[in-house]
Design an enzyme around this catalytic site. Structure first.
Site, mmCIF file in Angstrom:
data_model
loop_
_atom_site.group_PDB
_atom_site.id
_atom_site.type_symbol
_atom_site.label_atom_id
_atom_site.label_comp_id
_atom_site.label_asym_id
_atom_site.label_seq_id
_atom_site.Cartn_x
_atom_site.Cartn_y
_atom_site.Cartn_z
ATOM 1 N N GLN A 1 -4.904 -1.636 9.330
ATOM 2 C CA GLN A 1 -4.847 -2.968 8.723
ATOM 3 C C GLN A 1 -5.475 -3.999 9.656
ATOM 4 O OE1 GLN A 1 -3.805 -3.468 5.565
ATOM 5 N NE2 GLN A 1 -4.236 -5.648 5.688
ATOM 6 N N ASP B 1 -11.178 2.906 3.702
ATOM 7 C CA ASP B 1 -11.537 1.490 3.574
ATOM 8 C C ASP B 1 -13.055 1.304 3.497
ATOM 9 O OD1 ASP B 1 -9.609 -0.513 3.332
ATOM 10 O OD2 ASP B 1 -9.033 -0.398 5.447
ATOM 11 N N LYS C 1 0.841 -1.204 0.000
ATOM 12 C CA LYS C 1 0.000 0.000 0.000
ATOM 13 C C LYS C 1 0.872 1.249 0.000
ATOM 14 C CE LYS C 1 -3.917 -2.443 2.004
ATOM 15 N NZ LYS C 1 -4.757 -2.806 3.128
#
Ligand code: GUN
Length: 286
Positions: free
Chosen positions: A99, A122, A55
């Site tokens: 994460q 997200d 990422k």
């Protein structure tokens, strides 16, 4: 017997990333703004470490500012919440990603709820999930967003088609089903407890496989000329990556099929970049 067209996510991701560079240049020239993403990694889960590294590298490749923030696995919830608070208020940061999975002492929902809904790239915050359910999404979870872009790139109009999503996770299955429903598909969601799974998949115009089991969807389970999208990433004993779909056999029967690697995978991170750019653009237009 059909030979499926390959849905090339790697190529589409590269095209989109070129376009992002232009959007980022515009933001910089017109607003003096560089989009910024903060990625938080707690603990040392090897898969998470790879995802986070990728990422950060993807951000660099298009000119997004990124900050990787790492914590020991044994940190308290409070430390993580304080960091999120700080990032919520940081004008250099437009996207915050924690994460998953998190260590057991940390309540995942509490953490996701602490992220500003305007920086939730997200799309995991309950309010953003709710907006998606209402058909008015602000941020769409990256993997399902990437799948929709792949369908659009092939000019596949899902309206009126029967889409079967296999998998009901919060990250993929549920938002995927919502997006397809919002786009006018008739949606069936199947999962590990579904009886006669093949009955549903055999009647699907589109199958989205998000199961996490190598070669789980076999050719006898799909309809002739179906669209088959493989969200799975499984590592075989020989170290090779493989999806949830038996690609060799299904590609002889489907009209479209996404490969693994080179299908949905590259699109997931690409949509994270897009969400970060959207967030930066919104921060000046609001
Ligand atoms: N873990 C597995 N997939 C994801 C993802 O898309 N986002 C985050 N934050 N964690 C994940």
């Amino acid at each position: 017997m059909a030979t499926a067209k390959i849905m090339d996510g790697k190529k589409l991701a590269a095209q989109l990333r070129e376009n992002f560079k232009q959007r980022i240049a515009n933001l910089q020239q017109n607003q003096g703004l560089i989009p910024g993403l903060a990625v938080i990694l707690v603990g040392e889960n090897p898969a998470s470490q790879v995802y986070v590294k990728n990422k950060v590298l993807a951000c660099e490749s298009v000119g997004i500012h990124s900050e990787k923030i790492t914590f020991d696995a044994n940190i308290s919830e409070e430390v993580l919440l304080n960091k999120i608070k700080e990032l919520n208020a940081d004008p250099k940061i437009h996207g915050i990603l924690v994460q998953l999975p998190l260590p057991p002492q940390i309540n995942e929902n509490k953490i996701l709820a602490a992220i500003s809904i305007n920086k939730d790239v997200d799309g995991f915050h309950a309010e953003n999930v709710g907006l998606l359910a209402q058909g008015k999404p602000q941020f769409i979870s990256c993997t399902p967003f990437g799948v929709m872009k792949m369908l659009a790139a092939e000019n596949i109009n899902v309206q009126g088609l029967h889409a079967v999503v296999v998998g009901r996770s919060n990250i993929v299955g549920k938002p995927m089903a919502m997006l397809l429903l919002n786009a006018g598909a008739t949606v069936t969601v199947c999962h590990s407890k579904t009886q006669n799974l093949h009955f549903y998949t055999q009647h699907a115009d589109i199958v989205i496989a998000a199961v996490g089991k190598a070669n789980f969807i076999t050719a006898d389970m799909i309809k002739e000329n179906a669209v088959v999208v493989d969200v799975g990433i499984n590592r075989l004993e020989n170290g090779k990556l493989c999806g949830d779909v038996d690609f060799a056999e299904c590609s002889k029967k489907a009209a479209y099929i996404s490969p693994v690697p080179g299908g949905v995978g590259p699109m997931t991170i690409t949509m994270l970049l897009e969400n970060t750019i959207i967030s930066a653009e919104n921060s000046v237009s609001k």
